[in-house]
Every structure is written in C-alpha cells, then in structure tokens.
Design a protein around this motif. Structure first.
Motif, PDB file in Angstrom:
ATOM      1  N   GLY A   1       0.829  -1.184   0.000  1.00 52.41           N
ATOM      2  CA  GLY A   1       0.000   0.000   0.000  1.00 52.41           C
ATOM      3  C   GLY A   1       0.872   1.246   0.000  1.00 52.41           C
ATOM      4  O   GLY A   1       2.039   1.200   0.389  1.00 52.41           O
TER       5      GLY A   1
ATOM      6  N   ALA B   1       0.684   5.846   0.358  1.00 49.83           N
ATOM      7  CA  ALA B   1      -0.150   6.933   0.844  1.00 49.83           C
ATOM      8  C   ALA B   1       0.537   8.277   0.690  1.00 49.83           C
ATOM      9  O   ALA B   1       1.753   8.346   0.481  1.00 49.83           O
ATOM     10  CB  ALA B   1      -0.515   6.719   2.316  1.00 49.83           C
ATOM     11  N   TRP B   2      -0.261   9.305   0.791  1.00 50.29           N
ATOM     12  CA  TRP B   2       0.210  10.675   0.889  1.00 50.29           C
ATOM     13  C   TRP B   2      -0.129  11.193   2.292  1.00 50.29           C
ATOM     14  O   TRP B   2      -1.250  11.006   2.785  1.00 50.29           O
ATOM     15  CB  TRP B   2      -0.466  11.567  -0.148  1.00 50.29           C
TER      16      TRP B   2
ATOM     17  N   PHE C   1      -2.399  12.049   7.758  1.00 53.44           N
ATOM     18  CA  PHE C   1      -2.782  11.239   6.610  1.00 53.44           C
ATOM     19  C   PHE C   1      -3.672  12.051   5.684  1.00 53.44           C
ATOM     20  O   PHE C   1      -4.575  12.758   6.140  1.00 53.44           O
ATOM     21  CB  PHE C   1      -3.524   9.996   7.109  1.00 53.44           C
TER      22      PHE C   1
ATOM     23  N   GLY D   1      -4.744   7.255   0.898  1.00 52.61           N
ATOM     24  CA  GLY D   1      -4.007   6.011   0.777  1.00 52.61           C
ATOM     25  C   GLY D   1      -4.632   5.102  -0.260  1.00 52.61           C
ATOM     26  O   GLY D   1      -5.814   5.234  -0.613  1.00 52.61           O
TER      27      GLY D   1
ATOM     28  N   SER E   1      -4.435   0.856  -1.831  1.00 51.75           N
ATOM     29  CA  SER E   1      -3.957  -0.504  -1.637  1.00 51.75           C
ATOM     30  C   SER E   1      -3.013  -0.915  -2.754  1.00 51.75           C
ATOM     31  O   SER E   1      -2.854  -0.205  -3.759  1.00 51.75           O
ATOM     32  CB  SER E   1      -5.145  -1.462  -1.570  1.00 51.75           C
TER      33      SER E   1
ATOM     34  N   THR F   1      -9.173   2.646  -1.766  1.00 50.37           N
ATOM     35  CA  THR F   1      -8.617   3.963  -1.465  1.00 50.37           C
ATOM     36  C   THR F   1      -9.324   4.523  -0.231  1.00 50.37           C
ATOM     37  O   THR F   1     -10.455   4.150   0.084  1.00 50.37           O
ATOM     38  CB  THR F   1      -8.799   4.948  -2.626  1.00 50.37           C
TER      39      THR F   1
ATOM     40  N   CYS G   1       5.060  11.285   0.281  1.00 54.83           N
ATOM     41  CA  CYS G   1       4.535   9.968  -0.059  1.00 54.83           C
ATOM     42  C   CYS G   1       5.262   8.940   0.799  1.00 54.83           C
ATOM     43  O   CYS G   1       6.377   9.176   1.273  1.00 54.83           O
ATOM     44  CB  CYS G   1       4.693   9.664  -1.536  1.00 54.83           C
TER      45      CYS G   1
ATOM     46  N   ALA H   1       3.756   1.578   2.526  1.00 57.11           N
ATOM     47  CA  ALA H   1       3.303   0.834   3.700  1.00 57.11           C
ATOM     48  C   ALA H   1       4.052  -0.487   3.852  1.00 57.11           C
ATOM     49  O   ALA H   1       4.591  -1.029   2.890  1.00 57.11           O
ATOM     50  CB  ALA H   1       1.803   0.572   3.587  1.00 57.11           C
TER      51      ALA H   1
ATOM     52  N   ALA I   1      -3.304   0.469   2.737  1.00 55.03           N
ATOM     53  CA  ALA I   1      -2.887   1.731   3.321  1.00 55.03           C
ATOM     54  C   ALA I   1      -3.538   1.908   4.687  1.00 55.03           C
ATOM     55  O   ALA I   1      -4.649   1.445   4.911  1.00 55.03           O
ATOM     56  CB  ALA I   1      -3.272   2.889   2.409  1.00 55.03           C
ATOM     57  N   SER I   2      -2.834   2.569   5.559  1.00 53.24           N
ATOM     58  CA  SER I   2      -3.329   2.843   6.907  1.00 53.24           C
ATOM     59  C   SER I   2      -3.222   4.346   7.169  1.00 53.24           C
ATOM     60  O   SER I   2      -2.414   5.030   6.556  1.00 53.24           O
ATOM     61  CB  SER I   2      -2.489   2.079   7.925  1.00 53.24           C
TER      62      SER I   2
ATOM     63  N   TYR J   1       4.117   2.810   7.948  1.00 51.45           N
ATOM     64  CA  TYR J   1       4.920   3.096   6.754  1.00 51.45           C
ATOM     65  C   TYR J   1       6.404   3.044   7.072  1.00 51.45           C
ATOM     66  O   TYR J   1       6.839   3.568   8.103  1.00 51.45           O
ATOM     67  CB  TYR J   1       4.533   4.457   6.184  1.00 51.45           C
TER      68      TYR J   1
END
Length: 123
Positions: free
Chosen positions: A32, A34-35, A46, A49, A51, A57, A95, A98, A103-104, A110
């Motif tokens: 995953g 994320a931004w 966060f 995010g 996957s 998302t 960015c 994960a 994504a979490s 991360y």
C-alpha cells in the motif's frame, strides 16, 4: 531499501489544481502507499491512501471529493490529483510506502518516506 521522490508541488491560488507524483526507486507493487502532509507547527497527517492493486482507497475527510489518489504500478509511480485547493491545504506533502498491502492512516504503518514537496495555496 526504497527511495521515494516527490514532485509537482508549487504555489497556486485558491481554487486551482495540482498533481503530485511520487516515483519509487524500485517496485512497491505489493505494498500500500499513501500521501501525508505536514503544515507548519502541526503534526504530519494522513491525506490519502491506496492498496497494492489500487482497489481500495481512503481519504481524510477534508479532502474527500477534491483529491484523488492513484498509482501506476508499471511505472512505480504514485499520484495525487488535488482540485479546488484552499489555503488550509498548504503543507509539505510526503509519499510513503506501507509495510503491508493496504494503506493505513497511521504513520507507524509506513517504512519508507520521500523528502516531501511543498504546496502553498494563497487566497
């Protein structure tokens, strides 16, 4: 080890759009991504995010309907399309990759981070 490099930040007016990109040095296609963003004097938060296959998302409430996260696994690239920007979106955007396939919202999920790209929105 994965190196992430963000680009696409800049200074814009309220209501404008920007597209951020994050290129990974090697494939993270099973992870995953994320931004996150961090405004001056605030904690990193966060933003969005995605996957490993793009099928799932998630977004922070204030950006829902305005930001879109996507990824091109063949290009090892993560994107964030940001529309209708407002001054509250001003921050350094990071960015991250994960440890798992999804994504979490938690920073601790991360293990690789980029250096960040500045986004400044003026009213």
């Amino acid at each position: 080890q994965v190196t992430l490099v963000e680009s696409g930040g800049g200074s814009v007016q309220a209501g404008d759009s920007l597209r951020l990109a994050c290129v990974a040095s090697r494939t993270s296609s099973n992870n995953g991504m994320a931004w996150f963003r961090q405004a001056p004097g605030k904690e990193r938060e966060f933003v969005a995010g995605i996957s490993w296959n793009g099928g799932i998302t998630k977004y922070e409430d204030s950006v829902k309907g305005r930001f879109t996260i996507s990824r091109d696994r063949a290009k090892n690239t993560l994107y964030l399309q940001m529309n209708t920007l407002n001054p509250e979106d001003t921050a350094v955007y990071y960015c991250a990759t994960a440890r798992s396939a999804v994504a979490s919202v938690s920073i601790s999920a991360y293990n690789y981070w980029g250096q960040g790209t500045q986004v400044t929105v003026s009213s």
